[in-house]
Write an enzyme that holds these catalytic residues in place. Sequence first.
Site, short mmCIF file in Angstrom:
data_model
loop_
_atom_site.label_atom_id
_atom_site.label_comp_id
_atom_site.label_asym_id
_atom_site.label_seq_id
_atom_site.Cartn_x
_atom_site.Cartn_y
_atom_site.Cartn_z
N GLY A 14 2.63 -4.82 1.00
CA GLY A 14 1.51 -4.88 0.08
C GLY A 14 1.16 -3.47 -0.37
O GLY A 14 0.62 -2.69 0.42
N MET A 15 1.46 -3.14 -1.62
CA MET A 15 1.23 -1.79 -2.14
C MET A 15 0.02 -1.79 -3.06
O MET A 15 0.01 -2.48 -4.08
CB MET A 15 2.47 -1.27 -2.85
CG MET A 15 3.67 -1.12 -1.92
SD MET A 15 5.11 -0.34 -2.72
CE MET A 15 4.49 1.34 -2.98
N GLY A 17 -1.41 1.13 -4.31
CA GLY A 17 -1.52 2.37 -5.08
C GLY A 17 -2.12 3.49 -4.27
O GLY A 17 -2.18 4.63 -4.74
N VAL A 19 -2.53 5.92 -0.62
CA VAL A 19 -1.59 6.69 0.19
C VAL A 19 -1.11 5.91 1.40
O VAL A 19 0.06 6.02 1.80
CB VAL A 19 -2.22 8.04 0.61
CG1 VAL A 19 -3.42 7.82 1.52
CG2 VAL A 19 -1.20 8.94 1.28
N ASP A 20 -1.94 5.08 2.00
CA ASP A 20 -1.55 4.38 3.22
C ASP A 20 -0.41 3.39 2.98
O ASP A 20 0.59 3.38 3.70
CB ASP A 20 -2.76 3.65 3.82
CG ASP A 20 -3.80 4.61 4.37
OD1 ASP A 20 -3.42 5.71 4.82
OD2 ASP A 20 -5.00 4.27 4.33
N SER A 21 -0.55 2.54 1.98
CA SER A 21 0.51 1.56 1.71
C SER A 21 1.76 2.24 1.17
O SER A 21 2.88 1.76 1.39
CB SER A 21 0.01 0.48 0.74
OG SER A 21 -0.39 1.03 -0.49
N MET A 40 -0.80 -6.70 -5.44
CA MET A 40 -1.62 -7.90 -5.57
C MET A 40 -2.83 -7.62 -6.44
O MET A 40 -3.62 -6.73 -6.13
CB MET A 40 -2.10 -8.37 -4.19
CG MET A 40 -1.02 -8.89 -3.29
SD MET A 40 -1.67 -9.26 -1.62
CE MET A 40 -1.55 -7.65 -0.84
N CYS A 105 -10.88 -11.86 3.07
CA CYS A 105 -9.76 -11.52 2.19
C CYS A 105 -8.48 -11.32 3.00
O CYS A 105 -7.40 -11.77 2.61
CB CYS A 105 -10.08 -10.25 1.40
SG CYS A 105 -8.74 -9.69 0.33
N GLY A 129 -0.78 -1.32 4.89
CA GLY A 129 -1.18 0.01 5.33
C GLY A 129 -2.38 0.00 6.25
O GLY A 129 -3.05 1.03 6.40
N CYS A 205 -14.06 -4.85 -2.12
CA CYS A 205 -12.90 -4.72 -3.00
C CYS A 205 -13.17 -5.12 -4.44
O CYS A 205 -12.76 -4.44 -5.37
CB CYS A 205 -11.73 -5.50 -2.43
SG CYS A 205 -12.15 -7.14 -1.81
#
EC number: 2.8.1.13
Length: 371
Positions: A14-15, A17, A19-21, A40, A105, A129, A205
């Site tokens: 799951g990206m 955008g 830095v963690d993912s 997503m 979520c 992430g 979110c």
Amino acid sequence: MPSNPTRKGRVVVGMSGGVDSSVTAWLLKQQGYEVVGLFMKNWEDDDDSEYCSTRQDLLDAASVADLVGVEFEYVNFAAEYKDRVFAEFLREYSAGRTPNPDVLCNAEIKFKAFLDHAMALGAEHIATGHYARVRTVETPAGPRHQLLKALDDTKDQSYFLHRLNQVQLARTLFPLGELRKTEVRRIAHEIGLHNAAKKDSTGICFIGERPFREFLNRYLPSEPGPILTPEGQRVGTHHGLSFYTLGQRKGLGVGGVKGRQRDDGTAEAWYAARKDLARNVLYVVQGHDHPWLLSAQLQAQDASWIAGEPPAAGAYGAKTRYRQADAACRLDQAGGERFALAFEQAQWAVTPGQSAVLYDGEVCLGGGIII
């Protein structure tokens, strides 16, 4: 870090955008996984709003996927999110409680809808992430998956993941669980990620950085009412009980009211302490440690236990909010969908609608919704 040429199977990351993912995707590729990055989109409204960063986040995620050299896809879960998360969020606020939509979520979207989508893409695992860890232990009944706190306790996110189950944990990888945030940023800089210094996302979110009251006002009716002290003195007018949470200090509008004073002559701060929905009254108290703000015990409902069954009665640690130190407590009863906790020391501003999460050392056992 050297690349591992041995293929370990297909994993969908799951990206977001961030830095963690982004580092998660890179780490897994280095470990020999066939990585697919998946962005997503969980919120449809306000894409042109000054507060919404979805478009930029998508561009950032796609750019990182290209740099890292992984396949990249996009999926829209906005309908699922509104049905499974946002509708419940509004119901809880309408009932005078303060929900935590990030918990829901994770359980309903990031580790259910996302997991189902990833399996349809032929993945063996998903990865995010999040700062948490998974450990598999052998038991007489077979392997059992445990959710552990992250190595970096300042970033640990097990609180938000406490509703995950055995099936979800069996399919999930958390590569950042053994790293500190400073190490993650260092890796991002070393491999040339353009988002290495990108600010961590904050707030709910789907609200983003917009003012909370402004957002909620669009979906829930606001009915102003009296703000009273425990003695019944009216000290102001609230804008609608949904806009306030227990322990809230800022934005109450009673700062100029006289009352208890400190030794230096200044007035003690006011805090939201209770809500009376039937009378539409917000009660406020002065002083951080006022008895109305302290709870020696709590009841929780809608319990979810990671092992699939409640833990035995006994001594544990518990969090009633994110980043809170574990509070020593006793689990007095855990039957059906409810449980009760009794704390060694009274806890501050225990808030209905938030999650009470139980721990046995570093192991997150699960939790429920405070009532």
